[in-house]
Design an enzyme around this catalytic site. Structure first.
Site, PDB file in Angstrom:
ATOM      1  N   ASP A  74     -41.892 -50.126   6.727  1.00  0.00           N
ATOM      2  CA  ASP A  74     -42.965 -49.349   5.838  1.00  0.00           C
ATOM      3  C   ASP A  74     -43.618 -48.399   6.867  1.00  0.00           C
ATOM      4  O   ASP A  74     -44.513 -48.667   7.482  1.00  0.00           O
ATOM      5  CB  ASP A  74     -43.821 -50.414   5.279  1.00  0.00           C
ATOM      6  CG  ASP A  74     -44.473 -49.376   4.044  1.00  0.00           C
ATOM      7  OD1 ASP A  74     -44.543 -48.180   4.191  1.00  0.00           O
ATOM      8  OD2 ASP A  74     -45.098 -49.882   3.050  1.00  0.00           O
TER       9      ASP A  74
ATOM     10  N   HIS B  96     -45.828 -46.208   5.553  1.00  0.00           N
ATOM     11  CA  HIS B  96     -46.998 -46.526   4.834  1.00  0.00           C
ATOM     12  C   HIS B  96     -47.814 -45.057   4.472  1.00  0.00           C
ATOM     13  O   HIS B  96     -49.056 -45.044   4.520  1.00  0.00           O
ATOM     14  CB  HIS B  96     -47.816 -47.269   5.424  1.00  0.00           C
ATOM     15  CG  HIS B  96     -48.863 -48.110   4.339  1.00  0.00           C
ATOM     16  ND1 HIS B  96     -50.256 -47.820   4.334  1.00  0.00           N
ATOM     17  CD2 HIS B  96     -48.621 -48.958   3.693  1.00  0.00           C
ATOM     18  CE1 HIS B  96     -50.609 -48.716   3.273  1.00  0.00           C
ATOM     19  NE2 HIS B  96     -49.658 -49.412   3.176  1.00  0.00           N
TER      20      HIS B  96
ATOM     21  N   GLU C 135     -39.467 -46.896   4.577  1.00  0.00           N
ATOM     22  CA  GLU C 135     -40.268 -46.565   3.410  1.00  0.00           C
ATOM     23  C   GLU C 135     -41.357 -45.588   3.677  1.00  0.00           C
ATOM     24  O   GLU C 135     -42.071 -45.604   4.533  1.00  0.00           O
ATOM     25  CB  GLU C 135     -40.899 -47.814   2.940  1.00  0.00           C
ATOM     26  CG  GLU C 135     -41.759 -47.722   1.668  1.00  0.00           C
ATOM     27  CD  GLU C 135     -42.283 -49.068   1.434  1.00  0.00           C
ATOM     28  OE1 GLU C 135     -43.393 -49.322   0.447  1.00  0.00           O
ATOM     29  OE2 GLU C 135     -41.505 -50.234   1.425  1.00  0.00           O
TER      30      GLU C 135
ATOM     31  N   GLU D   3     -43.777 -45.199  -4.220  1.00  0.00           N
ATOM     32  CA  GLU D   3     -45.131 -46.123  -4.642  1.00  0.00           C
ATOM     33  C   GLU D   3     -46.211 -45.259  -5.100  1.00  0.00           C
ATOM     34  O   GLU D   3     -47.245 -45.453  -5.958  1.00  0.00           O
ATOM     35  CB  GLU D   3     -45.521 -47.247  -3.642  1.00  0.00           C
ATOM     36  CG  GLU D   3     -46.265 -46.180  -2.372  1.00  0.00           C
ATOM     37  CD  GLU D   3     -46.584 -47.542  -1.524  1.00  0.00           C
ATOM     38  OE1 GLU D   3     -47.811 -47.845  -1.363  1.00  0.00           O
ATOM     39  OE2 GLU D   3     -45.701 -48.163  -0.816  1.00  0.00           O
TER      40      GLU D   3
ATOM     41  N   ASP E  50     -44.263 -48.157  -9.229  1.00  0.00           N
ATOM     42  CA  ASP E  50     -45.024 -49.472  -9.472  1.00  0.00           C
ATOM     43  C   ASP E  50     -45.266 -49.403 -10.729  1.00  0.00           C
ATOM     44  O   ASP E  50     -45.834 -48.537 -11.576  1.00  0.00           O
ATOM     45  CB  ASP E  50     -46.421 -49.197  -8.530  1.00  0.00           C
ATOM     46  CG  ASP E  50     -47.055 -50.338  -8.321  1.00  0.00           C
ATOM     47  OD1 ASP E  50     -47.481 -51.004  -9.535  1.00  0.00           O
ATOM     48  OD2 ASP E  50     -47.609 -50.765  -7.283  1.00  0.00           O
TER      49      ASP E  50
ATOM     50  N   HIS F 280     -42.175 -51.217  -6.528  1.00  0.00           N
ATOM     51  CA  HIS F 280     -43.492 -51.645  -5.604  1.00  0.00           C
ATOM     52  C   HIS F 280     -44.454 -52.584  -6.340  1.00  0.00           C
ATOM     53  O   HIS F 280     -44.542 -52.611  -7.392  1.00  0.00           O
ATOM     54  CB  HIS F 280     -44.330 -50.250  -5.413  1.00  0.00           C
ATOM     55  CG  HIS F 280     -45.374 -50.297  -4.497  1.00  0.00           C
ATOM     56  ND1 HIS F 280     -46.786 -50.403  -5.114  1.00  0.00           N
ATOM     57  CD2 HIS F 280     -45.791 -50.541  -2.938  1.00  0.00           C
ATOM     58  CE1 HIS F 280     -47.616 -50.408  -3.961  1.00  0.00           C
ATOM     59  NE2 HIS F 280     -47.129 -50.348  -2.919  1.00  0.00           N
TER      60      HIS F 280
END
Length: 382
Positions: free
Chosen positions: A184, A186, A210, A236, A259, A286
């Site tokens: 990830d 992020h 990700e 996400e 999500d 997510h």
């Protein structure tokens, strides 16, 4: 039957639960929250419930969704879509209980017998990932995910890149080629660093990278994808089917990660997943959240043929003071075995929330993510 009451509960570590009650005593649960913005979303849920839902038939879910989304003129974004998501989850929970069936049966029935899950290792600033990876594999998980880096400068040093590569190499060496390892980014990584990392990580065969860039820079994804064969995942921080249109049309994202507590709930994510199937894109929702969010994810996963894997938050580094199973009467509903979880088969979302525990732990939680800064004092992406 009509909606007669609702309650909201802020509970640790950082979740917001919604309880909706109908005139015949049926209760539905939802999890509407933006991590770090629980009070803001709480106010949005109160506006939706007071203006659109109280006194109404809970079973006309699509109509309620459209009214909540379009009725306020301004639409989209994390706060409104998360509020809608929690209400939508609760309405589906009620409808499933009304018909005595899991939600996935009302959405066409299961397309699988169980759903694969992955387990987080490391932390916000990833460390000790090799030993943690072995522990989770020994516990039966076949897929892991880790943060790829701590904060990074817009153009960082070769040493920073080497550190990220070494972390992934350590995990790959610890678990071997049979285990999948998601990495990830992020949203911490700028476009130039994402291009470098995508190339340098590839020899260790990550499951996916990700959120290589923030959603506002999704126009950079084609260039990043052109440099690597590693699957790219994102989504996400995208909140509706309209947000996903661009990346489907680009053809560069392989896995989407909406999500269920942010992207409009069960109703909207099922539509997003169906759009993804038409573009040969997999679904991996997510969910670093609580049990209601996870149960909602599994309802969509179950009836979606392009489901790849499901995030879940057991033992995740955010869960201090309470964990995902603590709020359930029967935590075995999420029993992980061989890296999978069986489909919940009880009516509605398939879980029984332990209301006594919810009320006991509810209060002013006030969780916020840290604000990181670079060496020069400027704010870094977390």
């Amino acid at each position: 039957m009509e909606i007669t009451d609702y309650e909201l509960f802020e509970v640790p570590p950082r979740w917001l639960f919604l309880k909706v009650t109908t005139s015949d005593g049926t209760v539905g649960w939802g999890e509407p929250v933006v991590e770090g913005r629980a009070k803001t979303v709480r106010a949005a849920v109160e506006e939706l419930m007071d203006n659109y839902l109280l006194g109404e038939d809970p079973t006309t879910i699509e109509d309620h969704w459209q009214a909540m989304y379009r009725g306020g003129f301004y639409r989209g974004g994390p706060v409104l879509m998360s509020a809608i998501a929690g209400v939508d989850q609760a309405l589906w929970d009620i409808k499933g209980k009304q018909f005595g069936a899991p939600v996935y049966d009302l959405l066409g029935g299961p397309a699988c017998d169980r759903v694969r899950v992955y387990q987080w290792i490391g932390g916000d600033r990833p460390a000790d990932v090799g030993e943690a990876a072995k522990e989770k594999v020994d516990a039966g998980f076949t897929a892991l995910k880790m943060n790829g880096t701590p904060e990074m400068r817009r153009v960082d040093t070769p040493a920073a890149v080497a550190d990220a590569v070494d972390r992934l190499a350590t995990v790959r060496e610890a678990v071997g080629p049979e285990i999948d390892i998601g990495v990830d980014f992020h949203g911490r990584v700028s476009k130039p660093m994402a291009k470098r990392l995508a190339v340098e990580l590839e020899p260790h065969e990550p499951f996916f990278i990700e959120e290589p860039v923030l959603p506002e820079h999704n126009d950079a994804l084609p260039e990043i994808a052109s440099r690597t064969s590693t699957p790219i995942a994102t989504g996400e921080r995208m909140f509706s089917r309209w947000d996903f249109k661009q990346i489907f049309e680009q053809g560069t994202v392989d896995i989407i990660q909406p999500d269920l507590s942010h992207a409009g709930g069960i109703s909207e994510v099922k539509k997003i997943a169906t759009m993804a199937e038409a573009y040969d894109v997999a679904l991996a929702p997510h969910c670093p959240l609580g049990p209601i969010a996870l149960a909602s994810c599994l309802q969509v996963d179950a009836c979606t043929p392009n489901t790849l894997i499901q995030e879940q938050s057991l033992d995740i580094h955010y869960n201090e003071g309470s964990d995902v199973l603590d709020y359930l009467v029967d935590p075995d509903v999420f029993e992980y075995e061989d890296g999978y979880v069986d489909l919940p088969d009880a009516p509605g979302l398939g879980i029984e929330v332990d209301e006594d525990v919810v009320r006991e732990r509810a209060g002013d939680v006030n969780w916020h993510n840290p604000v990181w800064r670079h060496d020069d004092g400027s704010v870094a992406e977390w």
